[in-house]
Design an enzyme around this catalytic site. Sequence first.
Site, PDB file in Angstrom:
ATOM      1  N   ASP A 154      64.120  10.203 -38.593  1.00 30.06           N
ATOM      2  CA  ASP A 154      63.973   9.460 -39.887  1.00 30.06           C
ATOM      3  C   ASP A 154      64.554   9.344 -40.636  1.00 30.06           C
ATOM      4  OD1 ASP A 154      64.053  11.991 -39.698  1.00 30.06           O
ATOM      5  OD2 ASP A 154      62.571  12.598 -41.169  1.00 30.06           O
ATOM      6  N   GLU A 155      64.572   8.079 -41.515  1.00 30.06           N
ATOM      7  CA  GLU A 155      65.254   8.300 -42.910  1.00 30.06           C
ATOM      8  C   GLU A 155      66.914   8.484 -42.982  1.00 30.06           C
ATOM      9  OE1 GLU A 155      61.469   9.979 -45.797  1.00 30.06           O
ATOM     10  OE2 GLU A 155      63.051  11.843 -44.847  1.00 30.06           O
TER      11      GLU A 155
HETATM   12  C1  ACM Z   1      58.883  12.124 -42.882  1.00 35.72           C
HETATM   13  O1  ACM Z   1      58.290  12.427 -43.148  1.00 35.72           O
HETATM   14  N1  ACM Z   1      59.810  11.977 -42.676  1.00 35.72           N
HETATM   15  C2  ACM Z   1      58.509  12.107 -41.355  1.00 35.72           C
END
Ligand code: ACM
Length: 513
Positions: free
Chosen positions: A322-323
């Site tokens: 993620d991110e």
């Molecule tokens: C997330 O909340 N960055 C998966």
Amino acid sequence: MKNFKHLIAALCTLTFVHCEKPIETHLESFPLIPIASTMKETGNAFFIKSKTILYFDEQDASLKRSATQLKKIWEARSKQEISFNEGIPFMHSKIELIKKDFESDEAYEIKILKKKIQISSSNEVGFFRAFTTIDQLLRFQNLSNQNHLPTGEISDMPKYGYRGAMLDVARHFFTLEEVKKYIDLLALYKINKLHLHLSDDQGWRIEIKSWPNLTNYGGSTEVGGGPGGFYSQEEYKELVSYAQERFITIIPEIDLPGHTNAALASYPELNCNGKSPELYTGIEVGFSTLCADKEISFQFLDDVIREISEITPGPYFHLGGDESHVTTEKDYITFINRTQDMVFKYGKIVMGWDEIQNADLKPNSVAQYWADAKNAKAAIKKNAKILMSPAQYAYLDMQYDSLSPFGLHWASYINIKKAYDWIPDQLVDGIEEENIIGIEAPLWSETISNFEELSYLAFPRLLGYAEIGWSKTDQRNWEEYQNRLIEHGVLLDSLSINYYRSPKVPWKEQRQN
Ligand code: ACM
């Protein structure tokens, strides 16, 4: 008539037979969470006598393990002893464990008759789920000072095979004892997966023997600058087996290629410029990345995935993903594709946050839908399964409302009703029942640093997620659930669990323990 009663009482005393007055009971209104598939009451009572005989086939090793688990629960709750297959039947309570086939491993049946209880399942996990139902029944009877259980039949099986919670031990570290306490509560509500977010910018929390600085240095702090901490591999194994005894699978997550500042700070050679950044104790996201141009990054990841896979009996390995805002798309795909191969090489199934669909996902991988429905739908096209954790509904770290002392609200405020009142397969067009393996409620720990704070955010919302995961959609109804939840407030009080007593719920008065 009076004399006759005296005579009966005298006979009962002389023969040591426990003679109970008839009593009216209502199994169907018992406040089980999650609610069972069917409950039928027969209106009588099974009295808990001073001794209980547990009948089962002692030749069957798995039944023997189940019997031992029930003995522990029964004796703790009823304060009465259980003996295995011996005793004087007419003087004691009787329970039978019966193996028979069901549609699901976790399915079970409980028949509570006046003189005995029969518990059936096809295997150990189903028996354990049945015992958690018995556990709730006994706890509620204890709370109302009753020494009987209501008669009737419970027949039960889960909606989803994956019913999870996630705990972020990276932003703030939680000790082994705290995680075990959480596991005990997950088990009571039939949650069967605990995903541990073991690394992030702020800390690396699991010992990797071939890269010791990850924990020695990278685990030495946390959000706000506290001392952090980590699990040795021995401690992690202890946690895994503690969870396994409760039929909960631990899913380890190493978040990559972003969210890696703690690793980058621990080893300069993992940085493209060869220099380590400082340790990080803030709560910003998306500023760190591993370096795709250096082969050592992949050696590092292979070692990490190998060492953790070796001590993880469960089928999944979560790669995060993620991110990764400062990783180029090309490098991101390289990282996920190559680490996906490592996960397969070490015998595990890939899980990742929904962004991992940008890579060449292998079929049967699991994309955890948290933010972007387009990602989830693209993952489905690649034959991945979807784990439902939409931040707006399922994030335990979202504040209940603007007054909540802990939590954030970037996705939403999530009050108790909102947490309960949604249906995973009706949330997004194109994410259908057959695509979904289950639900998971993540608890990120930027704003919480001890069990009291953790439990304030998790409870009581987690009970709602447990029910969404276990019970059939057409059995779920907020008004009716709220009545059961109020009773669980009393139960949580009896366990001294700090939970959010929303002013919108008419809780019972809190007793001092
Ligand atoms: C997330 O909340 N960055 C998966």
